[in-house]
Design a protein around this motif. Sequence first.
Motif, PDB file in Angstrom:
ATOM      1  N   SER A 226       2.463  -6.952   1.196  1.00 53.15           N
ATOM      2  CA  SER A 226       3.069  -5.642   1.425  1.00 53.15           C
ATOM      3  C   SER A 226       2.344  -4.885   2.537  1.00 53.15           C
ATOM      4  CB  SER A 226       3.037  -4.833   0.128  1.00 53.15           C
ATOM      5  OG  SER A 226       3.466  -3.509   0.342  1.00 53.15           O
ATOM      6  N   GLN A 227       1.014  -4.904   2.505  1.00 52.64           N
ATOM      7  CA  GLN A 227       0.224  -4.195   3.508  1.00 52.64           C
ATOM      8  C   GLN A 227       0.411  -4.784   4.895  1.00 52.64           C
ATOM      9  OE1 GLN A 227      -1.459  -1.442   3.369  1.00 52.64           O
ATOM     10  NE2 GLN A 227      -2.416  -1.528   5.394  1.00 52.64           N
ATOM     11  N   ASP A 233       0.234  -4.256  14.271  1.00 50.94           N
ATOM     12  CA  ASP A 233      -0.428  -3.910  15.530  1.00 50.94           C
ATOM     13  C   ASP A 233      -1.947  -3.998  15.429  1.00 50.94           C
ATOM     14  OD1 ASP A 233       2.068  -3.370  16.657  1.00 50.94           O
ATOM     15  OD2 ASP A 233       2.038  -1.290  15.963  1.00 50.94           O
ATOM     16  N   ASN A 234      -2.440  -4.490  14.296  1.00 49.67           N
ATOM     17  CA  ASN A 234      -3.887  -4.598  14.081  1.00 49.67           C
ATOM     18  C   ASN A 234      -4.205  -6.070  13.816  1.00 49.67           C
ATOM     19  OD1 ASN A 234      -6.526  -4.632  13.010  1.00 49.67           O
ATOM     20  ND2 ASN A 234      -6.308  -2.562  12.172  1.00 49.67           N
ATOM     21  N   GLU A 235      -4.578  -6.772  14.869  1.00 44.17           N
ATOM     22  CA  GLU A 235      -4.755  -8.226  14.787  1.00 44.17           C
ATOM     23  C   GLU A 235      -5.805  -8.610  13.754  1.00 44.17           C
ATOM     24  OE1 GLU A 235      -5.884 -12.002  17.712  1.00 44.17           O
ATOM     25  OE2 GLU A 235      -5.375 -10.040  18.568  1.00 44.17           O
ATOM     26  N   MET A 238      -4.482  -7.986  10.213  1.00 44.37           N
ATOM     27  CA  MET A 238      -3.422  -8.937   9.909  1.00 44.37           C
ATOM     28  C   MET A 238      -4.005 -10.310   9.587  1.00 44.37           C
ATOM     29  SD  MET A 238      -0.166  -8.966   9.589  1.00 44.37           S
ATOM     30  CE  MET A 238       1.075 -10.208   9.296  1.00 44.37           C
ATOM     31  N   GLU A 239      -5.020 -10.716  10.312  1.00 44.52           N
ATOM     32  CA  GLU A 239      -5.659 -12.006  10.047  1.00 44.52           C
ATOM     33  C   GLU A 239      -6.297 -12.014   8.663  1.00 44.52           C
ATOM     34  OE1 GLU A 239      -9.140 -14.913  11.949  1.00 44.52           O
ATOM     35  OE2 GLU A 239      -8.572 -13.045  12.959  1.00 44.52           O
ATOM     36  N   TYR A 240      -6.947 -10.900   8.310  1.00 43.75           N
ATOM     37  CA  TYR A 240      -7.602 -10.787   7.005  1.00 43.75           C
ATOM     38  C   TYR A 240      -6.575 -10.860   5.876  1.00 43.75           C
ATOM     39  CZ  TYR A 240     -10.509  -8.804   3.280  1.00 43.75           C
ATOM     40  OH  TYR A 240     -11.188  -8.595   2.109  1.00 43.75           O
ATOM     41  N   LEU A 241      -5.475 -10.123   6.027  1.00 43.48           N
ATOM     42  CA  LEU A 241      -4.429 -10.118   5.005  1.00 43.48           C
ATOM     43  C   LEU A 241      -3.772 -11.492   4.884  1.00 43.48           C
ATOM     44  CD1 LEU A 241      -2.815  -6.672   5.887  1.00 43.48           C
ATOM     45  CD2 LEU A 241      -4.172  -7.187   3.853  1.00 43.48           C
ATOM     46  N   SER A 242      -3.575 -12.154   6.010  1.00 44.34           N
ATOM     47  CA  SER A 242      -2.962 -13.483   5.989  1.00 44.34           C
ATOM     48  C   SER A 242      -3.826 -14.479   5.227  1.00 44.34           C
ATOM     49  CB  SER A 242      -2.728 -13.984   7.415  1.00 44.34           C
ATOM     50  OG  SER A 242      -1.794 -13.166   8.095  1.00 44.34           O
TER      51      SER A 242
END
Length: 250
Positions: A226-227, A233-235, A238-242
């Motif tokens: 969800s986050q 726009d925050n690479e 986004m990598e951490y969440l992925s």
Amino acid sequence: MKFDQIIAERKNKTIYRDGDRCIKMFNKDYSKADILNEALNNARVEEIGIRIPAVLEVTMIDGQWAIAFEYIEGKTFADLMEENPADKNKYLEMMVDIQMDIHEKRCPLLTNHRDKMTHKIALTEFDHMTKYELRAHLDGMPRHNKVCHGDLHPSDIIVMPDGKYCILDWAHVTKGNASADVARTYLVFLLNNRKEEGEYYLKTFCKKADTPRQYVERWLQIVAASQSLKAKDNEGEMEYLSKIVNVVQF
């Protein structure tokens, strides 16, 4: 309206003080439906006995939608934790108690958390198989109807001059599983580089609620997905969440 000061600035909104009112002004491209829904949900939560800023008005200012709330005087838990670092854990424990009190409430007309997460998973940029696994994982989680704040952190709890608490920012409130709400708060700590505070918070909740940590952690993939909609726009984020979505086993 006479804006006395900027209280906070976010990506799509700015919050001002206007005397005894707090004005949340949204950017022109912000969803009208989401703004009206936020005001409606706030009004619904007002009716169930939780001390929150009352909605006073929904209006337009220079072509931008805005919600006027009651201004609440006081200091947030985040302020108090910064001013009194030795008492940090005390405030985290109090925050858990407040969150558990919220979870005891019921508000049948709120959006169902499961429905909201299903919709958000569909909007993510993950591949079809990951989305399928996320939906299957969500479908397998227990169904509850507790009031869930949806984004609680220490900046959302104000201690008023009379010593009572007021809880801010109900834009993400739903009804659902309390552990999903806790997983969301834990993720907020992690994303703000507050891992030590997050660990103490999670440990405290699990002890007080007699809930296994592993059960709360099973919601992390869902709240991380969800986050990810806000992290495009925050690479780094986004990598951490992925990693949370893809590495942790369902």
